[in-house]
Write a protein that holds these residues in place. Structure first.
Motif, PDB file in Angstrom:
ATOM      1  N   UNK A  58      -2.094  -8.074 -47.386  1.00 46.91           N
ATOM      2  CA  UNK A  58      -0.924  -8.334 -48.225  1.00 46.91           C
ATOM      3  C   UNK A  58       0.375  -8.214 -47.433  1.00 46.91           C
ATOM      4  N   UNK A  59       0.339  -7.573 -46.279  1.00 50.75           N
ATOM      5  CA  UNK A  59       1.537  -7.459 -45.461  1.00 50.75           C
ATOM      6  C   UNK A  59       1.742  -8.679 -44.568  1.00 50.75           C
ATOM      7  N   UNK A  60       0.694  -9.487 -44.355  1.00 52.97           N
ATOM      8  CA  UNK A  60       0.810 -10.651 -43.478  1.00 52.97           C
ATOM      9  C   UNK A  60       0.743 -11.976 -44.233  1.00 52.97           C
ATOM     10  N   UNK A  61       0.246 -11.965 -45.445  1.00 52.47           N
ATOM     11  CA  UNK A  61       0.116 -13.201 -46.201  1.00 52.47           C
ATOM     12  C   UNK A  61       1.482 -13.638 -46.746  1.00 52.47           C
ATOM     13  N   UNK A  79       0.473   2.158 -51.859  1.00 51.80           N
ATOM     14  CA  UNK A  79       0.233   1.996 -50.426  1.00 51.80           C
ATOM     15  C   UNK A  79      -0.777   0.922 -50.094  1.00 51.80           C
ATOM     16  N   UNK A  80      -0.691  -0.193 -50.787  1.00 50.69           N
ATOM     17  CA  UNK A  80      -1.707  -1.240 -50.639  1.00 50.69           C
ATOM     18  C   UNK A  80      -1.271  -2.382 -49.729  1.00 50.69           C
ATOM     19  N   UNK A  81      -0.193  -2.196 -48.955  1.00 50.63           N
ATOM     20  CA  UNK A  81       0.308  -3.288 -48.119  1.00 50.63           C
ATOM     21  C   UNK A  81      -0.743  -3.814 -47.159  1.00 50.63           C
ATOM     22  N   UNK A  82      -1.632  -2.942 -46.707  1.00 48.11           N
ATOM     23  CA  UNK A  82      -2.648  -3.355 -45.755  1.00 48.11           C
ATOM     24  C   UNK A  82      -3.979  -3.701 -46.419  1.00 48.11           C
ATOM     25  N   UNK A  83      -3.966  -3.825 -47.723  1.00 47.99           N
ATOM     26  CA  UNK A  83      -5.185  -4.216 -48.434  1.00 47.99           C
ATOM     27  C   UNK A  83      -5.545  -5.653 -48.082  1.00 47.99           C
ATOM     28  N   UNK A  84      -6.819  -5.952 -48.019  1.00 44.44           N
ATOM     29  CA  UNK A  84      -7.256  -7.313 -47.730  1.00 44.44           C
ATOM     30  C   UNK A  84      -6.889  -8.238 -48.885  1.00 44.44           C
ATOM     31  N   UNK A  89      -6.362  -9.979 -54.303  1.00 43.72           N
ATOM     32  CA  UNK A  89      -6.004 -11.093 -55.176  1.00 43.72           C
ATOM     33  C   UNK A  89      -7.139 -11.444 -56.140  1.00 43.72           C
ATOM     34  N   UNK A  90      -8.402 -11.541 -55.686  1.00 43.28           N
ATOM     35  CA  UNK A  90      -9.475 -11.769 -56.649  1.00 43.28           C
ATOM     36  C   UNK A  90      -9.566 -10.700 -57.733  1.00 43.28           C
ATOM     37  N   UNK A  91      -9.287  -9.448 -57.367  1.00 45.46           N
ATOM     38  CA  UNK A  91      -9.282  -8.382 -58.383  1.00 45.46           C
ATOM     39  C   UNK A  91      -8.219  -8.662 -59.435  1.00 45.46           C
ATOM     40  N   UNK A  92      -7.052  -9.072 -58.987  1.00 44.93           N
ATOM     41  CA  UNK A  92      -5.957  -9.433 -59.903  1.00 44.93           C
ATOM     42  C   UNK A  92      -6.372 -10.590 -60.806  1.00 44.93           C
TER      43      UNK A  92
END
Length: 380
Positions: A58-61, A79-84, A89-92
């Motif tokens: 989420x920090x690079x997209x 603190x989810x900036x580095x989440x895949x 997004x699929x969870x959302x």
């Protein structure tokens, strides 16, 4: 006389665009599985996001814009900036589908759509005035209107260059990229001048030797991406599709963001770009002036095309090579107002898909004469 349809509106695809359409159809008072049906070929919620490479976080997209009626941020832990991105997004999307009861049917692929208003487009079939979508596994859905929201992920584009078939190394598209570590110790040629090419070049150049090749000189943008930049990019693409031309790239208008990652790439020499080569040889690439670069891998970050093959029997493409689009946000096919395309042209972005979802829902229900209840609550 038009026969009774299975549903009034069929929505193909449940990525950002398809979910936006579903939300706005519910807002208009239409009922899922009765008045409209959403089908999606993926195994789970998340559209193309579920297939993105693990290092995309989420920090690079590029920014993921909220779907209408529900914040993306509220579904993320602290603190989810580095989440895949392929997980978050699929969870959302999954939570979104459940909250608004969109009842997406999956995995279902639409293999072909025929127009049975005349016998010409569907030989040996009855004329009933409906759009017939053949599904896999075997079934047919008859609808009065169609919103196609299949996006581009399933149509990676690799241009042909002489000698490509002789290359002894590995060729892959960004669509199939997983991790830079698989290229360690190999010489990699990255072809493409877009944001994805720069992202992958950044990762790979940190573990092995790379050569960056682009069709035109890249233009980097310093500072914030202003709203007028976005409007200019959308206007350019919208103008093309309204004239029946294929959608073009927006990078030439927006430029590539000059962020800390790009500055680090420049410092280590990873952004030393070369022009496109003349042809491919078994062990590398060669330019017209005779210059040669050895290569073990050619990574094509050369974009995608709209996934519209299933609509071929409808004969939507015109002499300009594209599909002439109309409507308020250029989602309506001019040759057939029963059909709206989202993710084609100016709606091929997360924010564009949101706005286009509402426009398509309103325009199509109006054209079909469907009874609606504006400002209906999809949560009820």
């Amino acid at each position: 006389m038009t026969a009774t349809p299975d549903v009034d509106i069929l929505v193909i695809g449940a990525g950002q665009a398809g979910l936006s359409v579903g939300y706005h159809l519910r807002r208009l008072g239409l009922r899922p599985e009765q008045d409209f049906l959403i089908v999606d070929h993926s195994p789970g919620a998340g559209g193309a996001w579920q297939f993105r490479w693990p290092s995309l976080t989420l920090s690079t997209v590029n920014r993921v814009h909220d779907l209408p009626g529900m914040s993306f941020q509220e579904t993320l832990p602290a603190g989810s900036d580095n989440a895949q991105a392929a997980t978050a997004v699929p969870h959302y999307f999954e939570l979104y589908e459940k909250r608004f009861d969109l009842r997406v049917h999956r995995p279902i692929s639409v293999t072909v759509v025929c127009d049975r208003a005349t016998a010409a487009t569907c030989p040996n079939q009855e004329v009933d005035g409906l759009l017939h979508a053949e599904l896999k596994p075997g079934a047919t859905v008859r609808a009065r209107g169609l919103v196609n929201a299949t996006g581009t992920w399933d149509k990676p584009f690799i241009p042909y260059y002489r000698g490509a078939e002789t290359f002894a190394g590995r060729q892959l598209h960004a669509h199939d990229y997983r991790a830079a570590t698989e290229f360690e110790g190999k010489q990699v040629v990255v072809v493409g001048g877009g944001i994805t090419a720069v992202q992958l070049l950044d990762e790979i150049s940190q573990v092995t030797g790379t050569t960056w090749v682009t069709r035109r000189e890249p233009v980097f943008r310093s500072g914030q991406f202003a709203p007028e930049d976005g409007r200019a990019a959308v206007a350019m693409v919208e103008d093309r599709v309204r004239r029946g031309l294929p959608p073009g790239s927006v990078v030439s208008v927006t430029g590539l963001p000059e962020d800390a990652r790009v500055r680090a790439m420049r410092a280590r020499g990873a952004l030393e770009r070369r022009p496109l080569f003349d042809h491919i040889e078994p062990d590398g690439i060669r330019w017209a002036d005779g210059a040669f670069q050895r290569a073990d891998v050619i990574l094509w970050a050369t974009g995608f095309r709209s996934a519209l093959d299933h609509l071929a029997p409808l004969r939507l493409r015109g002499p300009g090579g594209g599909i002439t689009m109309g409507g308020r946000l250029a989602t309506r096919v001019e040759a057939d107002p029963r059909i709206h395309l989202i993710g084609y042209g100016p709606s091929a972005s997360t924010i564009g898909a949101n706005r286009a979802g509402r426009a398509a829902a309103v325009e199509l229900t109006s054209y079909l004469g469907l009874p609606t209840h504006r400002n209906g609550d999809p949560e009820n």
